[in-house]
Design a protein around this motif. Structure first.
Motif, PDB file in Angstrom:
ATOM      1  N   PHE A  70       0.836  -1.209   0.000  1.00  0.00           N
ATOM      2  CA  PHE A  70       0.000   0.000   0.000  1.00  0.00           C
ATOM      3  C   PHE A  70       0.866   1.252   0.000  1.00  0.00           C
ATOM      4  O   PHE A  70       1.879   1.337   0.696  1.00  0.00           O
ATOM      5  CB  PHE A  70      -0.896   0.008   1.243  1.00  0.00           C
ATOM      6  N   ARG A  71       0.396   2.221  -0.780  1.00  0.00           N
ATOM      7  CA  ARG A  71       0.990   3.562  -0.760  1.00  0.00           C
ATOM      8  C   ARG A  71      -0.157   4.555  -0.933  1.00  0.00           C
ATOM      9  O   ARG A  71      -0.901   4.497  -1.909  1.00  0.00           O
ATOM     10  CB  ARG A  71       2.002   3.737  -1.884  1.00  0.00           C
ATOM     11  N   GLY A  72      -0.320   5.436   0.042  1.00  0.00           N
ATOM     12  CA  GLY A  72      -1.424   6.387  -0.019  1.00  0.00           C
ATOM     13  C   GLY A  72      -1.264   7.482   1.010  1.00  0.00           C
ATOM     14  O   GLY A  72      -0.175   7.683   1.562  1.00  0.00           O
ATOM     15  N   LYS A  73      -2.358   8.195   1.264  1.00  0.00           N
ATOM     16  CA  LYS A  73      -2.316   9.334   2.179  1.00  0.00           C
ATOM     17  C   LYS A  73      -3.335   9.176   3.308  1.00  0.00           C
ATOM     18  O   LYS A  73      -4.399   8.582   3.127  1.00  0.00           O
ATOM     19  CB  LYS A  73      -2.588  10.635   1.428  1.00  0.00           C
ATOM     20  N   ILE A  74      -2.985   9.742   4.461  1.00  0.00           N
ATOM     21  CA  ILE A  74      -3.899   9.750   5.601  1.00  0.00           C
ATOM     22  C   ILE A  74      -5.019  10.750   5.340  1.00  0.00           C
ATOM     23  O   ILE A  74      -4.775  11.899   4.980  1.00  0.00           O
ATOM     24  CB  ILE A  74      -3.151  10.123   6.900  1.00  0.00           C
ATOM     25  N   PHE A  75      -6.255  10.290   5.502  1.00  0.00           N
ATOM     26  CA  PHE A  75      -7.425  11.151   5.336  1.00  0.00           C
ATOM     27  C   PHE A  75      -8.180  11.378   6.644  1.00  0.00           C
ATOM     28  O   PHE A  75      -9.020  12.267   6.732  1.00  0.00           O
ATOM     29  CB  PHE A  75      -8.385  10.555   4.293  1.00  0.00           C
ATOM     30  N   LYS A  76      -7.870  10.567   7.665  1.00  0.00           N
ATOM     31  CA  LYS A  76      -8.577  10.718   8.931  1.00  0.00           C
ATOM     32  C   LYS A  76      -7.761  10.089  10.049  1.00  0.00           C
ATOM     33  O   LYS A  76      -7.142   9.046   9.864  1.00  0.00           O
ATOM     34  CB  LYS A  76      -9.954  10.044   8.847  1.00  0.00           C
ATOM     35  N   GLN A  81      -8.206   9.102  25.052  1.00  0.00           N
ATOM     36  CA  GLN A  81      -7.511   9.109  26.322  1.00  0.00           C
ATOM     37  C   GLN A  81      -6.508   7.963  26.474  1.00  0.00           C
ATOM     38  O   GLN A  81      -5.610   8.013  27.329  1.00  0.00           O
ATOM     39  CB  GLN A  81      -8.515   9.051  27.490  1.00  0.00           C
ATOM     40  N   SER A  82      -6.622   6.946  25.658  1.00  0.00           N
ATOM     41  CA  SER A  82      -5.663   5.843  25.711  1.00  0.00           C
ATOM     42  C   SER A  82      -4.348   6.198  25.020  1.00  0.00           C
ATOM     43  O   SER A  82      -3.418   5.383  24.995  1.00  0.00           O
ATOM     44  CB  SER A  82      -6.263   4.589  25.061  1.00  0.00           C
ATOM     45  N   GLU A  83      -4.288   7.404  24.441  1.00  0.00           N
ATOM     46  CA  GLU A  83      -3.097   7.897  23.743  1.00  0.00           C
ATOM     47  C   GLU A  83      -2.721   6.996  22.564  1.00  0.00           C
ATOM     48  O   GLU A  83      -1.566   6.649  22.350  1.00  0.00           O
ATOM     49  CB  GLU A  83      -1.918   8.068  24.709  1.00  0.00           C
ATOM     50  N   VAL A  84      -3.770   6.649  21.805  1.00  0.00           N
ATOM     51  CA  VAL A  84      -3.595   5.830  20.610  1.00  0.00           C
ATOM     52  C   VAL A  84      -4.251   6.550  19.430  1.00  0.00           C
ATOM     53  O   VAL A  84      -5.368   7.053  19.542  1.00  0.00           O
ATOM     54  CB  VAL A  84      -4.220   4.429  20.793  1.00  0.00           C
ATOM     55  N   PHE A  85      -3.544   6.604  18.311  1.00  0.00           N
ATOM     56  CA  PHE A  85      -4.093   7.172  17.074  1.00  0.00           C
ATOM     57  C   PHE A  85      -4.751   6.057  16.269  1.00  0.00           C
ATOM     58  O   PHE A  85      -4.134   5.016  16.007  1.00  0.00           O
ATOM     59  CB  PHE A  85      -2.979   7.792  16.220  1.00  0.00           C
ATOM     60  N   SER A  86      -5.994   6.261  15.864  1.00  0.00           N
ATOM     61  CA  SER A  86      -6.687   5.354  14.939  1.00  0.00           C
ATOM     62  C   SER A  86      -6.716   6.042  13.581  1.00  0.00           C
ATOM     63  O   SER A  86      -7.330   7.104  13.433  1.00  0.00           O
ATOM     64  CB  SER A  86      -8.109   5.060  15.419  1.00  0.00           C
ATOM     65  N   ILE A  87      -6.070   5.442  12.585  1.00  0.00           N
ATOM     66  CA  ILE A  87      -5.781   6.141  11.332  1.00  0.00           C
ATOM     67  C   ILE A  87      -6.408   5.428  10.136  1.00  0.00           C
ATOM     68  O   ILE A  87      -6.401   4.199  10.050  1.00  0.00           O
ATOM     69  CB  ILE A  87      -4.251   6.256  11.137  1.00  0.00           C
ATOM     70  N   THR A  88      -6.938   6.247   9.214  1.00  0.00           N
ATOM     71  CA  THR A  88      -7.475   5.735   7.948  1.00  0.00           C
ATOM     72  C   THR A  88      -6.744   6.423   6.799  1.00  0.00           C
ATOM     73  O   THR A  88      -6.705   7.652   6.733  1.00  0.00           O
ATOM     74  CB  THR A  88      -8.987   6.007   7.823  1.00  0.00           C
ATOM     75  N   ALA A  89      -6.178   5.624   5.920  1.00  0.00           N
ATOM     76  CA  ALA A  89      -5.483   6.148   4.738  1.00  0.00           C
ATOM     77  C   ALA A  89      -6.110   5.540   3.487  1.00  0.00           C
ATOM     78  O   ALA A  89      -6.651   4.430   3.524  1.00  0.00           O
ATOM     79  CB  ALA A  89      -3.992   5.811   4.801  1.00  0.00           C
ATOM     80  N   TYR A  90      -6.057   6.293   2.377  1.00  0.00           N
ATOM     81  CA  TYR A  90      -6.583   5.813   1.105  1.00  0.00           C
ATOM     82  C   TYR A  90      -5.504   5.881   0.043  1.00  0.00           C
ATOM     83  O   TYR A  90      -4.616   6.744   0.087  1.00  0.00           O
ATOM     84  CB  TYR A  90      -7.781   6.660   0.653  1.00  0.00           C
TER      85      TYR A  90
END
Length: 350
Positions: A70-76, A81-90
């Protein structure tokens, strides 16, 4: 041993590339679809005090077992509070959701794809070329996906060939299905861990009516003789001046499934022959029951939309679904530890 061999994030315009493999908090999910949708990558990262924070627009690159995935960009991204990033890339197919207004001249889908890709500003490649010429068409305020969808359908009706878009590590490619026909089967004792199968007539139409509405022009009256009509009189006049021309096509499943009817409007100047052709086309596309087959498998990276595999499952054979080559239409890969598991949606042809 298979594992994540590269997972990097880089902000465009900066020199620093962050290797985030050590802060991946959970499994990585990669979803691709043959039906005009961008490839999606979802993952979680633990926040660290090293100056790194993911940003929308950052480029993500992911390799599994030294193979490009995969190669793409983060869109969201979400953060809690758990100090975790939940990331969606397309991937770059996301830019085919851009809207535009174009006039297609007489041209092939290869030419139309190339123009749309250039306008979307993404790297592109015609892997499988089409020579079928499509009629000129006006596309007003449509996404590039929708513009190409109509052209792909017209080409398939004329040639029988199914074309689709696939983003190959940043390069959007025009391919023809099957892109690859694999020799190794999926089924009992081979890749398969589970499956589900269904048949449905919920969206079937076995009676199609195409209706053209013709309205007589109102006669002009002088201002001295003009009388204001009541609402009921206006409706009565409208009914009197309206004529419906109807063409009906019936499938051979009415007795078995009952009458399942849809109505489609014809263009104002459509003739009877055109209305019959439209009714026949709709009946062909909507007159068959839907078959849905999902396979849970221990996956390889060849298990992507557009590729075909022979499927051999005894339990399916018992209900009339024998061994045959089936096209993957959607794939959801889940990478965790050293395993790649996937849910595959297959096109069951009848």
């Amino acid at each position: 041993m298979m594992t994540v061999t590269m997972f990097t994030i880089k902000t465009p315009g900066t020199k620093t590339t962050w290797d985030v493999r050590d802060i991946l908090e959970s499994e990585i999910k990669w979803t691709t679809d043959i039906d005009f949708a961008a490839g999606e990558l979802t993952f979680k990262l633990v926040e660290v005090d090293e100056g790194f924070t993911p940003k929308n627009g950052d480029e993500v690159r992911f390799c599994w077992d030294h193979k490009k995935v995969f190669r793409g960009k983060i869109f969201k991204f979400d953060y809690d509070q758990s100090e975790v990033f939940s990331i969606t890339a397309y991937d770059n197919l996301r830019y085919f959701k851009n809207q535009d207004s174009l006039i297609w001249p007489v041209s092939t889908i290869s030419q139309r794809f190339t123009k749309a890709a250039k306008l979307a500003g993404v790297p592109h490649k015609v892997v499988d070329k089409s020579t079928h010429k499509l009629v000129a068409e006006v596309c007003d305020s449509k996404s590039y996906f929708d513009m190409l969808k109509d052209s792909f359908k017209a080409t398939r009706r004329a040639t029988g060939h199914r074309y689709f878009l696939y983003c190959n590590y940043g390069t959007v490619e025009l391919r023809r299905a099957p892109s690859k026909r694999m020799k190794y089967y999926m089924g009992d004792g081979s890749y398969l861990t589970g499956f589900s199968y269904s048949r449905s007539i919920e969206d079937v139409a076995n009676v199609v009516r195409v209706v053209r509405t013709d309205k007589k022009k109102k006669q002009q009256t002088s201002s001295t003789s003009k009388v204001k009509l009541t609402s009921a009189q206006e409706k009565a006049a409208e009914v009197k001046n309206t004529k419906l021309t109807t063409i009906t096509k019936k499938g051979n499943s009415v007795e078995r499934w009952g009458k399942l009817q849809v109505v489609e409007k014809a263009k104002d100047k459509a003739n009877v022959a055109q209305m019959k052709a439209k009714a026949a086309s709709i009946l062909k596309s909507k007159g068959k029951q839907a078959h849905t087959l999902k396979l849970d498998v221990l996956a390889t990276l060849n298990m992507i939309p557009g590729n075909e595999y022979p499927v051999k499952i005894k339990s399916l054979k018992d209900i009339g679904v024998g061994t045959k080559y089936l096209l993957i239409t959607k794939a959801t890969h889940t990478f965790s530890g050293t395993t790649d598991q996937a849910e595959l949606e297959m096109k069951v042809r009848w």
